[in-house]
Structures are given as structure tokens and as C-alpha cells.
Design an enzyme around this catalytic site. Structure first.
Site, PDB file in Angstrom:
ATOM      1  N   TYR A 465       0.828  -1.206   0.000  1.00 22.28           N
ATOM      2  CA  TYR A 465       0.000   0.000   0.000  1.00 22.28           C
ATOM      3  C   TYR A 465       0.863   1.258   0.000  1.00 22.28           C
ATOM      4  O   TYR A 465       0.443   2.301  -0.510  1.00 22.28           O
ATOM      5  CB  TYR A 465      -0.920  -0.019   1.222  1.00 22.28           C
ATOM      6  CG  TYR A 465      -1.923   1.111   1.244  1.00 22.28           C
ATOM      7  CD1 TYR A 465      -2.801   1.298   0.194  1.00 22.28           C
ATOM      8  CD2 TYR A 465      -1.991   1.983   2.331  1.00 22.28           C
ATOM      9  CE1 TYR A 465      -3.728   2.336   0.219  1.00 22.28           C
ATOM     10  CE2 TYR A 465      -2.907   3.011   2.364  1.00 22.28           C
ATOM     11  CZ  TYR A 465      -3.783   3.182   1.308  1.00 22.28           C
ATOM     12  OH  TYR A 465      -4.689   4.200   1.334  1.00 22.28           O
ATOM     13  N   ARG A 500      -5.878  -1.447  -0.304  1.00 20.60           N
ATOM     14  CA  ARG A 500      -7.091  -1.227   0.482  1.00 20.60           C
ATOM     15  C   ARG A 500      -8.346  -1.675  -0.249  1.00 20.60           C
ATOM     16  O   ARG A 500      -9.451  -1.346   0.127  1.00 20.60           O
ATOM     17  CB  ARG A 500      -7.210   0.266   0.855  1.00 20.60           C
ATOM     18  CG  ARG A 500      -6.149   0.711   1.846  1.00 20.60           C
ATOM     19  CD  ARG A 500      -6.294  -0.016   3.171  1.00 20.60           C
ATOM     20  NE  ARG A 500      -5.197   0.245   4.068  1.00 20.60           N
ATOM     21  CZ  ARG A 500      -4.106  -0.495   4.163  1.00 20.60           C
ATOM     22  NH1 ARG A 500      -3.961  -1.557   3.387  1.00 20.60           N
ATOM     23  NH2 ARG A 500      -3.148  -0.199   5.003  1.00 20.60           N
ATOM     24  N   TYR A 581       0.080  -2.230   9.810  1.00 23.28           N
ATOM     25  CA  TYR A 581      -1.239  -1.950  10.387  1.00 23.28           C
ATOM     26  C   TYR A 581      -1.614  -2.953  11.465  1.00 23.28           C
ATOM     27  O   TYR A 581      -2.368  -2.625  12.375  1.00 23.28           O
ATOM     28  CB  TYR A 581      -2.298  -1.946   9.286  1.00 23.28           C
ATOM     29  CG  TYR A 581      -2.341  -0.656   8.507  1.00 23.28           C
ATOM     30  CD1 TYR A 581      -2.908   0.488   9.052  1.00 23.28           C
ATOM     31  CD2 TYR A 581      -1.793  -0.573   7.236  1.00 23.28           C
ATOM     32  CE1 TYR A 581      -2.934   1.676   8.344  1.00 23.28           C
ATOM     33  CE2 TYR A 581      -1.822   0.615   6.520  1.00 23.28           C
ATOM     34  CZ  TYR A 581      -2.407   1.733   7.079  1.00 23.28           C
ATOM     35  OH  TYR A 581      -2.426   2.906   6.379  1.00 23.28           O
TER      36      TYR A 581
END
Length: 614
Positions: A465, A500, A581
Site C-alpha cells: 500500500y 485497500r 497496520y
């Protein structure tokens, strides 16, 4: 274990089917048959779609879900061009936003798939399919003009078949753009069959002109929006269009109630379908808007929620059950208005709250869940209107979204309930403390990286990402082109949940001109790392974290990851040494064969490209 889990679920399913048999409505069994067969066909069609095409798949199914326009058309006045009254105005709104979604969604899908075209691909002539489509529509109009109703059913059948074929077409790069074309024809046949049905039921030219005007305004707006969207904004645009489907489902459900209640035509089945469409549509609306904000950067990726959020969401979701029960006990206009208003408000909050509370790494799962929910909302609309067409298309979209959700969860070794309820860890995470990996990272610079890349024979690039955030795909594509021209066998490895949105990194690389045949999925390339000279990791973390294998107590234990550490040399490009994350430290960063190249991905890639050009 699998039979032990499946047996109770099958028992519940059997009980639900038997409960459906208690209904005196003879149409219910036929609708359930249509739902089941369409769902199975859709499930099989989606199974063949590769992960690289998951983003276009979601886009095309989202465009097809614009069939909510059918419900809007059925609520519009038959004898006048201008809608009057709350029910007709809601129908006009549903048709308007559905038309935005249809036209914009198919154009977005076309732009996505166009990115995968290679310069040496043969020219395509899909526009020629407009001839048989036009002839079929003209024939349908001629049959309807003479009062023959058989064409309506045939057109509805053709619509369902073409929509399923559209999804099946996404199974290969060579047929994907044809699939999008078939989807356009399928939706056109579905809307046309509804318009002809209204004509046969007594609609006048003025009434149909009103339908055409609203649809044209919505389609024009959708095309204008989609034409201005750049390749990088395509994923969030799909999420934004999702919200329109949900809003149309809510408007149609409430409008249908306002139409049926004064006539005393509400039945337990229709009430249940109205409440289900309202609940699912409202959740899809606000959930998709929040997902749009997260993908667009307007909202942060960090979870945000109220205390005891799962209890709050459960209580508010129970409002829909209360609404259905209240309306069945007293199917009056006044009671129904209050119950549906409460159901709509509670569901809108649940959709936004549940999506806000999910972290950035789980957004791909949320997107697929919302895609599935839009299909179930369309199914509920089909049961509400006794429309086999809407039930067929809704089942197709619902099951496709559910299968994508399952794929995302498998790729993270997560359970869907854990994701939606905000759980942490995978199904394999132990109960002890996570391992503490000791060691020091070694760092490199652009000059050394370029020298190593020039000397390598086998290179695998793993984008994450971070590449998308930095907009570094063009520089990366140029580097890959130059190295391959020098004889380096450079390929890309994509994790299923990289980015995402499912398939986002594939679209990103295609946008930059990277040929899709050198972009491989995790299962295709994972065994090749051990024979690789250099693995260049660009903006990825959790998807290359060896703790998933080495630490049974890690929060990502058991998650399938790319085995980048097996390469002879690993170069990790990141902004910092921070965790991903998931919050798990990555031992790859301190392995002996790893060098860290810190900095902004785009600036670093630009520097590597400039050095290669010297």
C-alpha cells in the site's frame, strides 16, 4: 472439524427453509428457487475470477446492482411525466441514483480493464455487439407495442443470463472486457423489460417519457463523474458508487411500503422484504461512504468507535427486527412510517459506526462485505416486488461478494466475525506473549541498491500500500522496464490483501504500464523466492512478515505471507522501521540478508531510476 462446523449451519438452513414453507404465499417457493439457482450459478462464475481482476469484478457487479432502477421505475406514475407524492418521488430518486451507478460503474470498469491492455494486444471490436443488442431491444418494443407480453419474460431471462455471463467473462484477461460489454447489455435488457411491462400495464407515452428523462439525467451524471476519475481514484470511486445502490434500495423499499399500505396489500413476506431491503440498503449506504472516505484519504485508517461498540451495533440492528414485528402486528400507514423511520436511522448509524471501527488493514474485507450486502439488498427488493430478475441479479452479486470476502479472510487467516466485530489476531494466534526478535538492521543507499539490481539475474518486486500512497508506480514501472531490457528476469509478487481494495495493486501497476503477465499472485510465485537474487519490497509490511510463520503467538500467526526472506538479498523500502497496520514487529527487517532503504517511496524510486539512466 469442518463437518462439525458445517452440520449446525446446514441444520439452521434446513429449519429456515421449512419455516418458509409456513407462508401461504405461493410465490415464495418460486422466488427461493430462483434465488438458489442464481446464487449457485453466480458462485461458480466468481470462482474462476483471478485475484488480479477482483477490483474490476467488484466494479462490474456494482454497476449491475444498479438494477435497483427497476424498483424505481415500478413506483413512478404510469400516466404522467412528473412524479407526485412521497412514493413516486422516492421512486424517481431510486431511478436517478441507480442510473448514475449503472452508467458510471460500467465506465469505471471499462477504464480499469483498459489499463491491463498491452500495446501488442489485438484490436477489439466489442462495439459490434451493439447491433444484436439494438435488434433485440427493437424486437422487444415491437412485441410490446402489439400487446404481446411474452417478450418481457424472455428479456428478463436474457438479462439474468447476460449478467451471470458478465461475471464469468472476468475469469480471464482476454475475455474481461467482453464481460463488461455483456453486463451493459444485461442491464439494458432488464431495464427495457421493466419499461415494456409498464407499457403493457397501461403506462402512457408521458409516463415513459418521465422515466426516460430521469434515467438520462442520472446516466449523464454518472458518465461525467466516471470520465473525470483518474486511475488512482478508481477504487474509491467504486466504493462511492456502492453507496448509491444502498440509497436506491432504501428509497424503493420505503416507497413500496407507502404505495402498498394505504391499499391494504401488505403481507408478512412483503413486510419482511421491505424491512430487509431498508436495513441492508442503509448499512450499504453509510458503510460505503465511510469506506470511500478511508480510501480517498479524507478519513484516517485508525479505528474509531464508541465504547462497547458491538453491543451498540447489535441493539441498533435489533431495531429492524422490532420494526418488522411491529408492522406485521399492525400493518397500518402510521405504524409503518414510524417503524421504518426508526429502522432506517438505526441502520444508517450501524453502517457508518461499524465501518469506522475497522482498521485500514481490514478495509479490503469491508469493501467486499458491502459489495455482498448490496446484492442481498437487491434480493430483498426482488422478494418485495416478486421480481425474478432482481432476485437473480441480487443473488449473483450477494454470493460473489461473499466469496470475495471469504478469499480475503483466508488470505489473512482471519475469521469474518473477528474482522467485523473488531477482533485481533488470526485463528492461529496463541495465547502467550509474542516473541521479541533481537538484532540490528543494516541500511543501504540508492547507489548500492542500483549496483545490486544491475548485477542480479532474478529479481522479484513486492509492492504494498505504501507504493500506492506515494504514487510511485510510474517510477517502479520504468525501473522494471529498464532492468528487463538489460536481461534481468524481473517480476512482481502481489499478496491478495495488498492495498485497500481487492486487486488494487494490480490496477495500480497496470495503470503504470506494467504487463500483467509479469505480475503474479502469491500462490504462483512464493516458491520462487529461494532462487531469487534480490527481492525489492516497496511499501509492504504485514504481507511479508515472517513472524506469521516463526511466532505462534504473533497477532498475524498463520497468515499466508510472501516468503521474501528466502531470497539471497532483500531490500526493504519504507518510510520508517515502524510496524505495519497489524502492529506486529517484522523480523525480516533485522535478518542478515536484509538491507533497509528508508525514505519516501516515490523519491527513492525516482532516484533509483535516475541512477539507472546514468
Amino acid at each position: 472439524r469442518q463437518p462439525a462446523r458445517a452440520a449446525p449451519r446446514l441444520s439452521v438452513l434446513g429449519g429456515c427453509l421449512l419455516a418458509a414453507g409456513l407462508s401461504p404465499d405461493p410465490k415464495l417457493a418460486a422466488m427461493l428457487t430462483t434465488f438458489s439457482l442464481a446464487g449457485l450459478a453466480g458462485f461458480q462464475a466468481v470462482l474462476g475470477v483471478p485475484p488480479a481482476l477482483h477490483s474490476p469484478l467488484m466494479s462490474v457487479t456494482n454497476a449491475i446492482s444498479g438494477m435497483t432502477a427497476v424498483g424505481g421505475i415500478m413506483l413512478l406514475p404510469a400516466l404522467a411525466a412528473r412524479p407526485r407524492g412521497a412514493s413516486q418521488l422516492l421512486g424517481a430518486f431510486a431511478l436517478l441514483v441507480s442510473s448514475v451507478n449503472i452508467a458510471g460503474g460500467f465506465l469505471v470498469t471499462r477504464k480499469m480493464l483498459g489499463l491491463f491492455r498491452r500495446p501488442d494486444d489485438p484490436k477489439e471490436y466489442f462495439s459490434l455487439y451493439g447491433a444484436p443488442t439494438g435488434l433485440f431491444l427493437a424486437g422487444l418494443a415491437a412485441l410490446s407495442a402489439t400487446g404481446r407480453a411474452g417478450g418481457v419474460g424472455v428479456a428478463g431471462l436474457a438479462s439474468g443470463v447476460l449478467c451471470i455471463a458478465a461475471v464469468a467473462g472476468l475469469g480471464k484477461q482476454k475475455t474481461a472486457r467482453l464481460g463488461n460489454t455483456l453486463g451493459v447489455a444485461g442491464v439494458a435488457f432488464g431495464v427495457a423489460s421493466t419499461v415494456c411491462s409498464q407499457w403493457l400495464a397501461g403506462a402512457t407515452a408521458a409516463g415513459l417519457a418521465g422515466v426516460g428523462g430521469i434515467a438520462a439525467a442520472g446516466a449523464g451524471s454518472g458518465l461525467a463523474i466516471a470520465s473525470r476519475v483518474g486511475p488512482t481514484e478508481l477504487p474509491q470511486t467504486v466504493a462511492g458508487f456502492h453507496s448509491l445502490v444502498g440509497a436506491a434500495a432504501v428509497a424503493t423499499a420505503v416507497g413500496e411500503f407507502l404505495h402498498l399500505a394505504p391499499l391494504g396489500l401488505l403481507t408478512p413476506v412483503s413486510i419482511g422484504a421491505i424491512v430487509a431491503a431498508t436495513y441492508l440498503g442503509a448499512i450499504t449506504t453509510t458503510g460505503s461512504l465511510v469506506a470511500f472516505g478511508k480510501l480517498n484519504g479524507a478519513l484516517g485508517s485508525a479505528p474509531v468507535s464508541l465504547p462497547r461498540r458491538n453491543l451498540v451495533n447489535a441493539l441498533l440492528s435489533a431495531v429492524s427486527l422490532w420494526a418488522a414485528a411491529r408492522m406485521m402486528r399492525s400493518p397500518t400507514l402510521a405504524v409503518g412510517r414510524a417503524a421504518l423511520a426508526a429502522c432506517t436511522a438505526a441502520s444508517l448509524f450501524v453502517g457508518a459506526h461499524a465501518t469506522l471501527a475497522i482498521g485500514g488493514a481490514d478495509v479490503p474485507v469491508v469493501i467486499t462485505c458491502l459489495n455482498s450486502a448490496s446484492g442481498w439488498a437487491l434480493c430483498a427488493e426482488g422478494f418485495m416486488l416478486s421480481s425474478t430478475l432482481l432476485t437473480t441479479v441480487g443473488a449473483l452479486i450477494g454470493f460473489s461478494g461473499a466469496l470475495l470476502t471469504q478469499d480475503m479472510c483466508v488470505a489473512m487467516n482471519r475469521d469474518i466475525v473477528s474482522v467485523l466485530l473488531g477482533g485481533y489476531g488470526t485463528s492461529a494466534t496463541g495465547g502467550g506473549e509474542a516473541m521479541v526478535f533481537e538484532g540490528e538492521a543494516t541500511f543501504t543507499d540508492v547507489e548500492a541498491t542500483v549496483e545490486n539490481l544491475k548485477a542480479a539475474k532474478e529479481v522479484i518486486v513486492v509492492p504494498g500500500y505504501g507504493l500506492a500512497v506515494a504514487n510511485g508506480q510510474y517510477a517502479m514501472a520504468e525501473i522494471a522496464k529498464e532492468l528487463r531490457a538489460q536481461g534481468v528476469n524481473l517480476r512482481f509478487a502481489i499478496h491478495p490483501v495488498a492495498g485497500r481494495m481487492p486487486g488494487q495493486l494490480n490496477v495500480l501497476l497496470a495503470e503504470a504500464g506494467v504487463p500483467y503477465d509479469i505480475v503474479l499472485e502469491m500462490e504462483e510465485i512464493n516458491d520462487d523466492f529461494k532462487d531469487t537474487d534480490i527481492c525489492l519490497v516497496v511499501g509492504a509490511n504485514d504481507t511479508v512478515n515472517s513472524a506469521a510463520i516463526e511466532d505462534p503467538n504473533s497477532i498475524i500467526a498463520g497468515m499466508p505471507v510472501l516468503h521474501v526472506w528466502e531470497a539471497k538479498n532483500v531490500i526493504v523500502m519504507k518510510r520508517s522501521m515502524g510496524a505495519g497496520y497489524a502492529g506486529a514487529d517484522n523480523p525480516v527487517f533485522i535478518k542478515d540478508n536484509t538491507d533497509m532503504l528508508l525514505g519516501d517511496a516515490k523519491k527513492t524510486l525516482d532516484a533509483i531510476k535516475a541512477k539507472l539512466d546514468d
